[in-house]
Write an enzyme that holds these catalytic residues in place. Structure first.
Site, mmCIF file in Angstrom:
data_model
loop_
_atom_site.group_PDB
_atom_site.id
_atom_site.type_symbol
_atom_site.label_atom_id
_atom_site.label_comp_id
_atom_site.label_asym_id
_atom_site.label_seq_id
_atom_site.Cartn_x
_atom_site.Cartn_y
_atom_site.Cartn_z
ATOM 1 N N GLU A 167 -11.145 -11.108 -4.253
ATOM 2 C CA GLU A 167 -9.694 -11.005 -4.013
ATOM 3 C C GLU A 167 -9.137 -12.137 -3.173
ATOM 4 O O GLU A 167 -7.990 -12.092 -2.753
ATOM 5 C CB GLU A 167 -9.322 -9.635 -3.437
ATOM 6 C CG GLU A 167 -10.158 -9.150 -2.288
ATOM 7 C CD GLU A 167 -9.775 -7.734 -1.835
ATOM 8 O OE1 GLU A 167 -8.799 -7.167 -2.329
ATOM 9 O OE2 GLU A 167 -10.476 -7.217 -0.953
ATOM 10 N N CYS A 188 -9.510 -3.748 -10.190
ATOM 11 C CA CYS A 188 -8.987 -2.515 -9.596
ATOM 12 C C CYS A 188 -7.624 -2.731 -8.952
ATOM 13 O O CYS A 188 -7.064 -1.827 -8.341
ATOM 14 C CB CYS A 188 -9.977 -1.931 -8.593
ATOM 15 S SG CYS A 188 -10.345 -3.053 -7.233
ATOM 16 N N HIS A 237 0.815 -1.210 0.000
ATOM 17 C CA HIS A 237 0.000 0.000 0.000
ATOM 18 C C HIS A 237 0.850 1.264 0.000
ATOM 19 O O HIS A 237 0.418 2.309 -0.470
ATOM 20 C CB HIS A 237 -1.002 -0.022 1.159
ATOM 21 C CG HIS A 237 -2.174 -0.896 0.846
ATOM 22 N ND1 HIS A 237 -2.295 -2.173 1.343
ATOM 23 C CD2 HIS A 237 -3.231 -0.708 0.011
ATOM 24 C CE1 HIS A 237 -3.400 -2.720 0.857
ATOM 25 N NE2 HIS A 237 -3.985 -1.855 0.048
ATOM 26 N N ARG A 247 -10.464 3.903 -1.901
ATOM 27 C CA ARG A 247 -9.967 3.209 -0.698
ATOM 28 C C ARG A 247 -10.240 4.085 0.521
ATOM 29 O O ARG A 247 -9.429 4.940 0.870
ATOM 30 C CB ARG A 247 -8.456 2.955 -0.825
ATOM 31 C CG ARG A 247 -8.062 1.907 -1.836
ATOM 32 C CD ARG A 247 -6.554 1.677 -1.780
ATOM 33 N NE ARG A 247 -6.137 0.478 -2.462
ATOM 34 C CZ ARG A 247 -5.677 0.453 -3.717
ATOM 35 N NH1 ARG A 247 -5.587 1.555 -4.427
ATOM 36 N NH2 ARG A 247 -5.298 -0.696 -4.252
ATOM 37 N N ARG A 268 -15.342 1.737 -1.640
ATOM 38 C CA ARG A 268 -15.099 0.458 -0.984
ATOM 39 C C ARG A 268 -15.187 0.655 0.528
ATOM 40 O O ARG A 268 -14.589 1.593 1.066
ATOM 41 C CB ARG A 268 -13.717 -0.067 -1.349
ATOM 42 C CG ARG A 268 -13.410 -1.341 -0.551
ATOM 43 C CD ARG A 268 -12.116 -1.958 -0.927
ATOM 44 N NE ARG A 268 -10.985 -1.227 -0.387
ATOM 45 C CZ ARG A 268 -9.728 -1.547 -0.650
ATOM 46 N NH1 ARG A 268 -9.463 -2.535 -1.468
ATOM 47 N NH2 ARG A 268 -8.737 -0.873 -0.121
ATOM 48 N N ARG A 317 2.452 -9.840 -0.415
ATOM 49 C CA ARG A 317 2.591 -8.783 -1.422
ATOM 50 C C ARG A 317 3.538 -7.668 -1.001
ATOM 51 O O ARG A 317 3.900 -6.819 -1.810
ATOM 52 C CB ARG A 317 1.208 -8.198 -1.774
ATOM 53 C CG ARG A 317 0.536 -7.522 -0.619
ATOM 54 C CD ARG A 317 -0.916 -7.196 -0.916
ATOM 55 N NE ARG A 317 -1.101 -5.832 -1.372
ATOM 56 C CZ ARG A 317 -2.297 -5.266 -1.517
ATOM 57 N NH1 ARG A 317 -3.408 -5.969 -1.265
ATOM 58 N NH2 ARG A 317 -2.390 -4.033 -1.924
ATOM 59 N N ASN A 336 -4.302 -7.563 -6.490
ATOM 60 C CA ASN A 336 -3.146 -7.475 -5.574
ATOM 61 C C ASN A 336 -3.251 -8.566 -4.515
ATOM 62 O O ASN A 336 -2.291 -9.255 -4.206
ATOM 63 C CB ASN A 336 -3.108 -6.118 -4.869
ATOM 64 C CG ASN A 336 -3.086 -4.969 -5.840
ATOM 65 O OD1 ASN A 336 -2.692 -5.149 -6.977
ATOM 66 N ND2 ASN A 336 -3.515 -3.792 -5.406
ATOM 67 N N ASP A 337 -4.451 -8.684 -3.941
ATOM 68 C CA ASP A 337 -4.644 -9.699 -2.912
ATOM 69 C C ASP A 337 -4.881 -11.069 -3.515
ATOM 70 O O ASP A 337 -4.430 -12.070 -2.974
ATOM 71 C CB ASP A 337 -5.823 -9.310 -2.006
ATOM 72 C CG ASP A 337 -5.392 -8.304 -0.957
ATOM 73 O OD1 ASP A 337 -4.314 -8.506 -0.376
ATOM 74 O OD2 ASP A 337 -6.107 -7.317 -0.742
HETATM 75 C C1 PEP Z 1 -6.453 -5.470 -4.407
HETATM 76 O O1 PEP Z 1 -6.271 -6.261 -3.486
HETATM 77 O O2 PEP Z 1 -6.140 -5.703 -5.584
HETATM 78 C C2 PEP Z 1 -7.074 -4.158 -4.146
HETATM 79 C C3 PEP Z 1 -7.421 -3.359 -5.123
HETATM 80 O O3 PEP Z 1 -7.227 -3.780 -2.848
HETATM 81 P P1 PEP Z 1 -5.993 -3.272 -1.939
HETATM 82 O O4 PEP Z 1 -4.800 -3.088 -2.825
HETATM 83 O O5 PEP Z 1 -6.399 -2.003 -1.293
HETATM 84 O O6 PEP Z 1 -5.829 -4.399 -0.969
HETATM 85 MG MG MG Z 2 -7.228 -5.899 -1.627
#
Ligand code: PEP
Ligand code: MG
Length: 614
Positions: A442, A513, A200, A307, A343, A476, A465-466
């Protein structure tokens, strides 16, 4: 490519986290230790320990007064009121008296006693029914953390508060909470030893348009504050003591990028449509209300992921329903008629806030995070749901839940949402009765039950991402295993396809996303897999649009077919690179080639699943 064998210059290779070049003096942020040490002290040491306690209280009082003054200047006296409550904690004679008494009877160092007394206070206050007293637990924790910082000389982040001239931050790690507070006018960029592209902290850097390099392993240990550095956020390099030649060459690179960005601007008002007339929605991700202007100027068609946790992270107290409502409404009003997908809170993982008393966990990404946290902290969740519903009266708000793993979680969240709707109707407060509610996909379990989820929602948004970290068991944020974090792994490609198929079978749209959507190498694969919407960091919107406008859907589908039958990640990645480079070579050569003109295309067809502009 630049040469790096010049005398005096030292080059560290990391991971490019946010594009751009910065040069200036380094400011080293020391890492704070979280553990409070415990050791015995002799009777003769006791006066010195009590004196340390007294000085820490005085320093904390001074700091709180200073923060109160700054907040009051920036946000008004009301917003600064919280610090009066903090000052009262310092004046609490029962608490101070207990620390002194225990120091005399236990003969251990004062820091450990302060921690022990604070824990007892926080536990007792947190367990009370009374909302007001429970809030006080947070004040006590916040203030005691400051006292401990002073006792232990913990200065993590203190250097940032004292920042007076522009610099490049160099740190072992930078928490998202600290990154969110970086002053854009004084911080030119940052470099960290740990972290990866999808941590993040990296995501925030992109949204703040700050050049950033992460995963530099040991660089911060070899550097000092005041040294001259150059940060190359395109290639993931940190250059210590750059020579005049390097500075000159990077000046050229920067000018080329700047000219190329200007050319990219030509697609600003154009839709994201392929050469064979397939149109998708291209939205932007948003982390802070102040980022709305960047979304507008990027040419995005709204926000695909807001976010909201950064509203909570950037302050010392939990935002009220009214404060949240104002933030959400402001964003929705500014971007109308484009949609804004808000979200719900995704705290935990690598995002923590001191004022919410989240315990430290052994596996935070597998722990008390996102929807799990919200469903247990019902009052907090309720206030957010009410705030989002109220903001939906603007007419262009959609909402989604993060990290859902089961229909039970989704049903529980929707049941609470229904209760909020009933309350608001009874109070005569307007909201959008048909606000679309979606779910983030995710975690692999969500993909495997995607058909059950799809029956209950209006859209999916894939958090790749998750999804990648949970599917491949690759943290990650960990630079040591960043090479295993592989978006083109067949497991990921197939999971995405399953989610898209389930969504389309149930007549709902599906977006992405996660950071995969903003990577020009990977976006064609997503397109070929049937994604209807891509939501990317605002600076990446023009690049992705530029690329889509040079692609054929048929080519992207061929790529997806190959990826779905491939048995490993490497060949798929190579095909992805080949297609993207073939379609838009100028995106990949640091702007050395002029961007070619917008090619002719077929007449647009409309897709029934494309998310509507409300
Ligand atoms: C993700 O997990 O891809 C996502 C968009 O949420 P975050 O990156 O805030 O966990
Ligand atoms: Mg996520």
């Amino acid at each position: 490519m630049l040469e790096f064998s010049r005398l005096g210059e030292q080059v560290f290779q990391g991971i490019a986290a946010a594009a751009g070049i910065a040069r200036g003096k380094a400011l080293l942020i020391e890492r704070s230790e979280r553990q409070v040490p415990r050791y015995d002290v002799s009777e003769s040491d006791l006066p010195r320990e009590l004196e340390r306690f007294e000085s820490a209280l005085t320093a904390t009082r001074r700091q709180i007064h200073e923060t109160k003054r700054q907040v009051s200047e920036a946000m008004g006296a009301d917003a600064a009121g919280i610090f009066d409550a903090h000052l009262l904690v310092l004046e609490d004679q029962t608490l101070v008296g207990e620390v002194t008494r225990l120091a005399e009877s236990q003969r251990t160092n004062i820091d450990s006693i302060v921690e022990q007394v604070a824990d007892k206070y926080v536990r007792t206050l947190s367990s009370l029914e009374d909302d007001y007293l429970r809030e006080r637990a947070k004040d006590v924790r916040d203030v005691i953390n400051r006292v401990l910082d002073n006792l232990l000389n913990r200065r993590h982040g203190a250097e940032l508060a004292a920042l007076r001239e522009p610099c490049i931050i160099v740190a072992e790690d930078l928490a998202p909470s600290l990154t969110a507070q970086l002053r854009r006018d004084l911080v030119l960029g940052f470099a960290t030893d740990i972290g990866s592209k999808t941590s993040h902290t990296a995501i925030l850097a992109r949204s703040l348009r700050l050049p950033a390099v992460v995963g530099l392993q040991t660089a911060s240990r070899l550097m000092r504050t005041g040294q001259s550095v150059l940060l190359d956020g395109y290639n993931g390099l940190l250059i210590l003591n750059p020579t005049d030649q390097a500075l000159y060459e990077y000046g050229q690179v920067e000018r080329r990028h700047f000219r190329f960005e200007e050319r990219l601007h030509e697609v600003h008002d154009q839709p994201a449509i392929t050469l064979d007339a397939h149109r998708i929605t291209l939205s932007a991700n948003l982390e802070q209300v102040a980022g709305v202007e960047a979304v507008q100027s990027s040419g995005a068609e709204g926000v695909g992921l807001f976010r909201t946790e950064f509203l909570f992270i950037k302050r010392h107290t939990t935002p009220t329903e009214q404060e949240q409502y104002e933030a959400y409404r402001q964003v929705a009003a500014a971007l109308k008629p484009h949609p804004v997908v808000i979200r719900t809170l995704d705290l935990g993982g690598d995002k923590f806030v001191s004022h919410l008393e989240m315990p430290s966990e052994l596996n935070p990404f597998l722990g008390w995070r996102a929807i799990r946290f919200c469903l247990q902290e019902e009052a907090l969740f309720r206030s957010q749901l009410r705030a989002i519903l109220r903001a939906s009266a603007e007419g262009n708000v959609k909402m989604m839940y993060p990290m859902v793993c089961s229909v039970e979680e989704l049903d529980a969240a929707n049941a609470l949402l229904d209760r909020c709707r009933i309350e608001l109707r009874a109070e005569g407060v307007p909201f959008d009765e048909s606000m679309e509610v979606g779910v983030m996909i995710e975690v692999p379990s969500a993909v495997m039950i995607a058909d059950n989820l799809a029956r209950r929602v209006k859209f999916f948004s894939l958090g790749t991402n998750d999804l990648i970290q949970y599917t491949l068991a690759v943290d990650r944020t960990n630079e040591k295993i960043a090479h295993l974090y592989s978006p083109t792994h067949p497991a990921i490609v197939r999971l995405i396809q399953l989610a898209v198929e389930a969504a389309h079978q149930h007549g709902i749209w599906v977006g992405v996303c996660g950071e995969m959507a903003g990577d020009p190498v990977l976006a064609p694969l997503l397109l070929g897999l049937g994604i209807d919407e891509l939501s990317v960091a605002p600076p990446l919107v023009p690049r992705i649009k530029f690329l889509i406008r040079r692609l054929k859907l048929a080519e992207a589908q061929e790529l997806a077919d190959f990826a779905l039958t491939s048995d490993s990640a490497g060949p798929t990645l190579e095909r992805c690179q080949a297609l993207a480079r073939h379609a838009a070579p100028s995106l990949f050569d640091d702007g050395a080639q002029p961007a070619d003109a917008d090619p002719p295309r077929m007449e647009p067809r409309s897709s029934p699943t494309t998310p509507s502009v409300l």
